[in-house]
Design an enzyme around this catalytic site. Structure first.
Site, short mmCIF file in Angstrom:
data_model
loop_
_atom_site.label_atom_id
_atom_site.label_comp_id
_atom_site.label_asym_id
_atom_site.label_seq_id
_atom_site.Cartn_x
_atom_site.Cartn_y
_atom_site.Cartn_z
N ASP A 65 1.01 -1.32 0.11
CA ASP A 65 0.07 0.08 -0.12
C ASP A 65 0.85 1.31 0.03
OD1 ASP A 65 0.78 -0.70 2.51
OD2 ASP A 65 -0.81 0.60 3.36
N GLU A 68 0.01 -0.72 6.04
CA GLU A 68 1.12 0.01 6.75
C GLU A 68 1.00 1.23 6.64
OE1 GLU A 68 5.02 1.56 7.96
OE2 GLU A 68 3.87 1.84 6.32
#
Length: 389
Positions: A77, A143
């Protein structure tokens, strides 16, 4: 004529072309599955949920068996691109210009994921009889988000499946200026808190009918702003508290506000634990709070303790691999912010090493193609050394 790309660069460009702005998967995990599964990796894609947070898809891939069990951890991500018109090249285009690969996530941290994927695939291919141990990928899509439905739950899931890890590298961009500058062997802890002081709203011309909460808050904040928590040690820099927000929500200048709220964050070394630091700050504010002040201190739930990795074999093998490829002996650092290593430390020894982080989260995020290729070589050398012993 089609440009010939190294495996690490090709994988990274494929990942960049997936617009996986947190928490969207956007095809990034599929890119990894399509690479790893044909090479013999067993691939799982667990999705975790929690009320009030977005569902997150993660990836766990593994090959081999027995000991040692090495795991690479990372995330696919990325943060939002900001003003897309300000980018010199499309943030999800993966353009290569003058030896630089452009795109959101090149540094943080699709480049690290791509380099390790290339290295692991090459290592597995070089051992058709089977690798002497086990290699796994622990990849999250959370994250850059709340970090609730990602690495924490993926680690718990892996433990429930019976997996035990011996060592881990997190591929975060650890180098400030050049590849080989630094390996993160620990991280400072992080503690976030919020103070609320309540008063009585009223007209500034009739102050005797109101109670202004701001002077009381200023006393509390003054104590925090002037605090010396410690002077650091040979492992960590001094702990530091920063006041990050003060807000009364007051758009008018003739109103005494009903309350004032402030937020702060402490990055602390191993002198403290989350619990001992919370107690210290609570006691300090109690001491300086004016008598009768209506105030409250609350701490966020996702605070984390500092940690330091003591696995000298892991550190030395990675340091030697870095030095052999780059000619630099990396500094063993504990600086910077937090990462998912703060969760992994509870399961195995963990260090962090990746690309140069100068452009992470910025417009025109980019990495040098040469660095990306060299990082794959470093990871490959490390795997050879790690499993050779």
């Amino acid at each position: 004529m089609t440009e010939q790309l190294s495996p690490a660069v090709e994988i990274c460009r494929d990942l960049i072309r997936c617009p996986s702005v947190t928490p969207a998967e956007a095809g990034a995990l599929q890119v990894l599955e399509d690479l790893l599964k044909p090479a013999g990796f067993e691939v799982h894609r667990p999705i975790f949920s929690q009320e009030g947070t977005p569902d997150v898809e993660n990836l766990f891939a593994t090959i081999g068996s027995g000991k040692p069990h090495f795991v690479f951890a990372g995330h696919t991500d990325v943060v939002p691109v900001g003003d897309e018109a300000a980018w010199s090249h499309g943030p999800f285009e993966g353009a290569i210009v003058d030896g630089m690969l452009h795109g959101r996530g090149t540094a943080d941290m699709k480049g690290g994921v791509a380099a390790f994927a290339a290295a692991a695939l090459a290592y597995v291919k070089a051992h058709p009889e089977g690798i002497p141990g086990q290699i796994s990928f622990l990849i999250t899509g959370d994250e850059e988000g709340p970090a609730i439905n990602g690495t924490v739950k993926l680690l718990e899931w892996a433990k429930e499946q019976g997996y035990e890890f011996d060592a881990c590298i997190v591929g975060e961009p650890t180098n400030p200026d050049a590849l080989g500058d630094a390996i993160k062997v620990g991280r400072r802890g992080s503690l976030s808190g919020a103070i609320t002081v309540r008063g009585v709203q009223g007209h500034v011309a009739y102050q005797h009918l109101a109670e202004n909460p701001i002077p009381g808050m200023l006393k509390l904040l003054s104590a925090l702003a002037n605090i010396e928590l410690d002077r650091g040690n040979e492992r960590f820099q001094p702990s530091n508290l920063e006041i990050t927000s003060v807000d009364v929500g007051n758009a008018a200048s003739n109103i005494i506000p009903a309350k004032v709220e402030a937020k702060f964050n402490v990055r602390f070394n191993d002198t403290w634990s989350v619990a001992s630091l919370q107690t210290h700050l609570q006691d300090l504010l109690k001491e300086v709070a004016p008598r009768g002040l209506d105030w409250e201190l609350q701490f966020k739930q996702d605070n984390s303790d500092s940690f330091l990795t003591h696995d000298t074999a892991l550190i030395e093998k990675l340091s030697s691999s870095v030095e052999a490829v780059t000619g630099r002996r990396p500094e063993l650092s504990t600086g910077g912010g937090t990462s998912d290593a703060r969760f992994i430390k509870n399961y195995c020894a963990v260090v962090e090493f990746g690309l140069v982080g100068k452009t992470m989260h910025k417009v025109d995020e980019q990495v040098a193609v040469k660095d990306l290729e060299e990082l794959a070589v470093i990871y490959g050398r490390f795997l050879n050394d790690y499993f050779a012993s």
